[in-house]
Design an enzyme around this catalytic site. Structure first.
Site, short mmCIF file in Angstrom:
data_model
loop_
_atom_site.label_atom_id
_atom_site.label_comp_id
_atom_site.label_asym_id
_atom_site.label_seq_id
_atom_site.Cartn_x
_atom_site.Cartn_y
_atom_site.Cartn_z
N LYS A 135 0.81 -1.22 0.00
CA LYS A 135 0.00 0.00 0.00
C LYS A 135 0.85 1.28 0.00
O LYS A 135 2.06 1.23 0.24
CB LYS A 135 -0.93 -0.03 1.22
CG LYS A 135 -1.95 -1.18 1.18
CD LYS A 135 -2.97 -1.05 2.30
CE LYS A 135 -3.98 -2.17 2.26
NZ LYS A 135 -5.05 -2.00 3.28
N TYR B 29 -12.67 -2.20 -3.69
CA TYR B 29 -13.17 -2.26 -2.31
C TYR B 29 -14.70 -2.13 -2.25
O TYR B 29 -15.24 -1.76 -1.20
CB TYR B 29 -12.52 -1.16 -1.47
CG TYR B 29 -11.11 -1.49 -1.02
CD1 TYR B 29 -10.85 -2.58 -0.19
CD2 TYR B 29 -10.03 -0.70 -1.41
CE1 TYR B 29 -9.56 -2.88 0.23
CE2 TYR B 29 -8.73 -1.00 -0.99
CZ TYR B 29 -8.51 -2.10 -0.17
OH TYR B 29 -7.24 -2.40 0.26
N ASN C 171 -2.05 0.27 6.64
CA ASN C 171 -1.57 -0.99 7.23
C ASN C 171 -0.69 -1.80 6.27
O ASN C 171 -0.58 -3.01 6.38
CB ASN C 171 -2.74 -1.82 7.79
CG ASN C 171 -3.69 -2.31 6.72
OD1 ASN C 171 -3.59 -1.92 5.56
ND2 ASN C 171 -4.62 -3.17 7.10
N HIS D 50 -2.35 -5.48 1.68
CA HIS D 50 -3.66 -6.14 1.56
C HIS D 50 -3.41 -7.56 1.10
O HIS D 50 -2.48 -7.81 0.32
CB HIS D 50 -4.54 -5.43 0.53
CG HIS D 50 -5.71 -6.27 0.09
ND1 HIS D 50 -6.88 -6.31 0.81
CD2 HIS D 50 -5.85 -7.14 -0.95
CE1 HIS D 50 -7.71 -7.16 0.21
NE2 HIS D 50 -7.11 -7.68 -0.86
N GLU E 74 -9.79 -10.93 -7.34
CA GLU E 74 -8.87 -9.80 -7.17
C GLU E 74 -7.71 -9.87 -8.16
O GLU E 74 -7.28 -8.85 -8.70
CB GLU E 74 -8.37 -9.77 -5.73
CG GLU E 74 -9.48 -9.42 -4.75
CD GLU E 74 -9.07 -9.43 -3.29
OE1 GLU E 74 -9.92 -9.10 -2.44
OE2 GLU E 74 -7.90 -9.76 -2.98
P1 CMP Z 1 -7.59 -4.41 3.59
O1 CMP Z 1 -7.15 -5.80 3.85
O2 CMP Z 1 -6.95 -3.72 2.44
O3 CMP Z 1 -9.18 -4.38 3.39
C1 CMP Z 1 -9.97 -3.25 3.69
C2 CMP Z 1 -9.18 -2.16 4.34
O4 CMP Z 1 -9.92 -1.17 4.99
C3 CMP Z 1 -8.34 -2.77 5.45
O5 CMP Z 1 -7.29 -3.55 4.89
C4 CMP Z 1 -7.91 -1.53 6.22
O6 CMP Z 1 -6.71 -0.99 5.77
C5 CMP Z 1 -9.02 -0.52 5.89
N1 CMP Z 1 -9.71 -0.05 7.09
C6 CMP Z 1 -9.75 1.22 7.49
N2 CMP Z 1 -10.47 1.33 8.61
C7 CMP Z 1 -10.90 0.09 8.93
C8 CMP Z 1 -11.70 -0.45 9.99
N3 CMP Z 1 -12.19 0.33 10.96
N4 CMP Z 1 -11.94 -1.79 9.99
C9 CMP Z 1 -11.45 -2.58 9.00
N5 CMP Z 1 -10.68 -2.11 7.98
C10 CMP Z 1 -10.41 -0.80 7.95
#
Ligand code: CMP
Length: 140
Positions: A11, A51, A114, A117, A128
């Site tokens: 990311k 998403y 984070n 993904h 995906e």
């Molecule tokens: P990802 O695995 O990319 O899938 C959805 C993303 O939403 C997740 O990682 C997080 O980076 C992001 N995200 C942001 N806020 C939240 C939240 N409160 N709960 C879950 N995912 C979140």
């Protein structure tokens, strides 16, 4: 155990800190092989489409803003039980809850930023992968 594929994104928080190699090294050391990889800038349409399952969540708009804020590296990873293996090495979505030694514990800045993904099922991995790659771009 079967050799399968999963989809990964490095990311914008990680590309900004020049961590593409460091994250990929952790994936490889976990037994996963990068069989496709490209650095790209996601468009708003791509982020919203990718998403779409989160469209009703309160964090959706911020998530799309973040994912289009800088380059990402999209990858196809191959290995034994690839979806589960990748999820183990990524760690929990919220880095505060991630285990020691995981990518998110080591590098993530927040639940949004984070660092990585990874697909959550074989079925979603296929969807995906097809979202970002043509079959001929994947070389196993
Ligand atoms: P990802 O695995 O990319 O899938 C959805 C993303 O939403 C997740 O990682 C997080 O980076 C992001 N995200 C942001 N806020 C939240 C939240 N409160 N709960 C879950 N995912 C979140």
């Amino acid at each position: 155990m079967a050799v399968t594929r999963t989809f990964s994104i490095i990311k914008p928080d990680a590309t900004r800190r020049n961590l593409t190699g460091a994250v990929t090294k952790m994936l490889e050391e976990a037994g996963l092989r990068v069989v496709a990889s490209k650095r790209m800038r996601m468009t708003r349409d791509q982020a919203e489409g990718f998403y779409a399952v989160h469209r009703e969540r309160p964090f959706f708009n911020d998530l799309c803003n973040f994912m289009t804020s800088g380059p990402v590296v999209v990858q196809v990873l191959e290995g034994e039980n690839a979806v589960a293996r990748n999820r183990e090495i990524m760690g929990a979505t919220n880095p505060a809850q991630a285990d020691e030694g995981t990518i998110r514990k080591t590098y993530a800045e927040s639940i949004e930023a984070n660092s990585v993904h990874g697909s959550d099922s074989d079925e979603n991995a296929k969807i995906e992968i097809n979202f970002f790659f043509k079959p001929e771009e994947i070389v196993g």
